[in-house]
Design a protein around this motif. Structure first.
Motif, short mmCIF file in Angstrom:
data_model
loop_
_atom_site.label_atom_id
_atom_site.label_comp_id
_atom_site.label_asym_id
_atom_site.label_seq_id
_atom_site.Cartn_x
_atom_site.Cartn_y
_atom_site.Cartn_z
N LYS A 176 13.81 -12.38 -14.03
CA LYS A 176 13.15 -11.41 -14.36
C LYS A 176 13.50 -9.33 -15.27
N TYR A 225 14.43 -1.17 -8.38
CA TYR A 225 15.64 -2.33 -7.98
C TYR A 225 16.85 -1.67 -7.23
N ILE A 274 8.70 -2.12 8.30
CA ILE A 274 8.16 -1.04 8.72
C ILE A 274 7.30 -0.72 10.39
N PHE A 315 16.30 4.29 6.58
CA PHE A 315 15.65 4.60 6.47
C PHE A 315 15.00 5.09 5.68
N CYS A 316 15.55 4.54 3.91
CA CYS A 316 15.33 5.22 3.05
C CYS A 316 14.93 7.05 3.53
N GLN A 328 7.37 9.88 9.04
CA GLN A 328 8.64 9.74 7.98
C GLN A 328 8.57 10.97 7.84
N PHE A 387 12.97 6.32 -6.17
CA PHE A 387 14.31 4.98 -5.82
C PHE A 387 14.99 5.57 -7.10
N HIS A 446 13.25 -12.37 -2.86
CA HIS A 446 12.60 -11.06 -3.69
C HIS A 446 13.26 -10.08 -3.73
N GLN A 504 12.35 -7.78 -0.87
CA GLN A 504 11.74 -8.39 0.19
C GLN A 504 13.26 -8.45 1.32
N PHE A 560 17.47 1.16 -5.84
CA PHE A 560 17.18 1.33 -4.36
C PHE A 560 17.34 0.18 -3.82
N TRP A 561 16.45 -1.30 -3.79
CA TRP A 561 16.18 -2.26 -3.43
C TRP A 561 17.28 -2.79 -3.02
N PHE A 567 15.60 -6.45 0.84
CA PHE A 567 15.20 -4.92 2.13
C PHE A 567 14.19 -4.89 2.47
N VAL A 568 14.02 -5.17 3.12
CA VAL A 568 13.06 -5.08 4.58
C VAL A 568 13.85 -5.69 5.18
N TYR A 627 5.52 11.08 0.60
CA TYR A 627 6.63 10.35 0.89
C TYR A 627 7.60 10.53 0.13
N ARG A 633 8.28 -7.27 4.71
CA ARG A 633 7.57 -5.71 4.78
C ARG A 633 7.03 -5.03 6.09
N ARG A 688 14.83 -9.82 -9.24
CA ARG A 688 14.84 -11.93 -8.64
C ARG A 688 15.42 -12.93 -10.22
#
Ligand code: GRG
Length: 352
Positions: free
Chosen positions: A232, A238, A145, A310-311, A100, A290, A187, A190, A240-241, A192-193, A47, A141, A229
């Motif tokens: 870090k 990241y 999904i 949906f990426c 996908q 990403f 995070h 998370q 993308f996220w 993002f989701v 994917y 997550r 976060r």
């Protein structure tokens, strides 16, 4: 004036992914230790590779029939979902990747949609969160999904939306972000989701947009890269996220796009192709996908629009009538840097 290090090396990344594709499908690689060490990620990797190719404008660079055959060989007849590799147990993550891939390849007729929907719904827990598989690990997550997959299958009406949203709301923290479960630290992955699930379910109203947008903007470090976060290290994924979340909140201009673009490009492997987590590290297909997806959201010239919710290719999501109200940066036609600086944008927002 642009230098090679300022450019996305599209032909090199396409051949990098094509070579990985050969390693995925060819029989002789089954004698290779790496083939087996990465088997649990195989469906996701396909994917990621396919979507990166679509974003770079080369959707046909991997063999379609072989790919569909591989996906179908991972069907778990007992569970009614897909594993990551033939004979692996079904998991909600590999099931989403399989859906996908089939949607992207216009091969959804291969799916027993009723059985897949039943498998996904069977994973919802009394609290409203989803488990990944029959072993019961829970995570926001898996909620995303489930929402994404049901939506792609046109079966969102089968979901208990209030129960799903209620659990996500309980994972909201004082900083505006979200964690993997109730009480867990915020995070960016998370975030993002949770943002994407809430976007699909038209429930962005439960987000504290100003606080979360600032938290996301604070993920940018002086070298331009984003972390997941506080305290870090930066990591290309990241891009993308964080960017996708900001684009759903319509605050993408909170990030210095020129600095982030340079950071992502500096993590390319100029010899073998592919993008790494950060400059000088080994590339892999996850960070390649990403990184390219992040560049697409930043309006990098020549790339194809990706839907941040949906990426997947934005045109495909639009055709299915699933597009939500996100905003990416306008696609640039040349390689000049964008004129707006973050300081200017934030100052003018503050003034109004
Ligand atoms: C369809 C795009 C799409 C996704 C499917 C699996 C999933 C849904 C989303 C994953 C979201 C997520 C949690 C991403 C973060 C991945 C990551 C780099 C985790 C690393 O975590 P740490 O704690 O790293 O090792 P840090 O950077 O915090 O040190």
């Amino acid at each position: 004036m642009s230098h090679e290090k300022d450019l996305l090396l599209v032909p090199l990344h396409v051949s990098y992914i094509q070579n990985l594709g050969k390693a995925c499908f060819l029989q002789h690689n089954k004698n290779d230790l790496m083939y087996h060490l990465t088997a649990h990620l195989r469906m996701n990797a396909i994917y990621w590779g396919l979507t990166a190719l679509c974003t770079m404008g080369h959707p046909e660079a991997l063999a379609r029939d072989e790919m569909i055959d591989y996906v179908m060989s991972c069907w778990d007849e007992e569970a009614g979902g897909f594993g990551a590799h033939p004979d692996h147990d079904a998991h909600i993550l590999s099931t989403l990747s399989a859906i996908q891939i089939l949607v992207t390849q216009d091969a959804i007729e291969k799916l027993d949609i009723d059985r897949v929907v039943k498998f996904i719904l069977s994973l919802q827990q009394p609290s409203g969160v989803f488990a990944g598989d029959s072993f019961g690990e829970i995570d926001t997550r898996f909620s995303y999904i489930a929402v994404n997959a049901l939506s792609l299958l046109g079966r969102l009406e089968d979901l208990d939306v209030d129960k799903t949203v209620n659990y996500i709301v309980q994972c909201r923290n004082f900083d505006g972000g979200f964690g993997s479960r109730v009480g867990a630290e915020s995070h960016a992955g998370q975030v993002f989701v949770c943002c994407a699930a809430l976007t699909i379910l038209d429930r962005l109203d439960v987000i504290d947009t100003p606080t979360l947008s600032w938290w996301l903007a604070e993920r940018q470090l002086p070298n331009g890269g984003l972390n997941g976060r506080p305290e870090k290290l930066e990591d290309v994924c990241y891009s993308f996220w964080v960017l996708s979340s900001l684009s759903m909140l319509k605050k993408l201009h909170y990030i210095d796009s020129d600095k982030l673009t340079s950071f992502i490009l500096s993590a390319q492997d100029p010899e073998g192709g592919g993008i790494a987590d950060r400059p000088g590290d080994m590339p892999d297909v996850f960070h390649t996908h990403f990184g390219v997806a992040g560049l697409s959201l930043l309006g990098y010239p020549g790339l194809v629009d990706i839907d941040p919710v949906f990426c997947m290719p934005a045109a495909l999501i639009e055709k299915k009538g699933l597009r939500k109200g996100w905003q990416a940066l306008e696609r640039r036609t040349g390689y000049e840097k964008s004129s707006a600086t973050v300081e200017n944008v934030l100052e003018s927002e503050h003034a109004t």
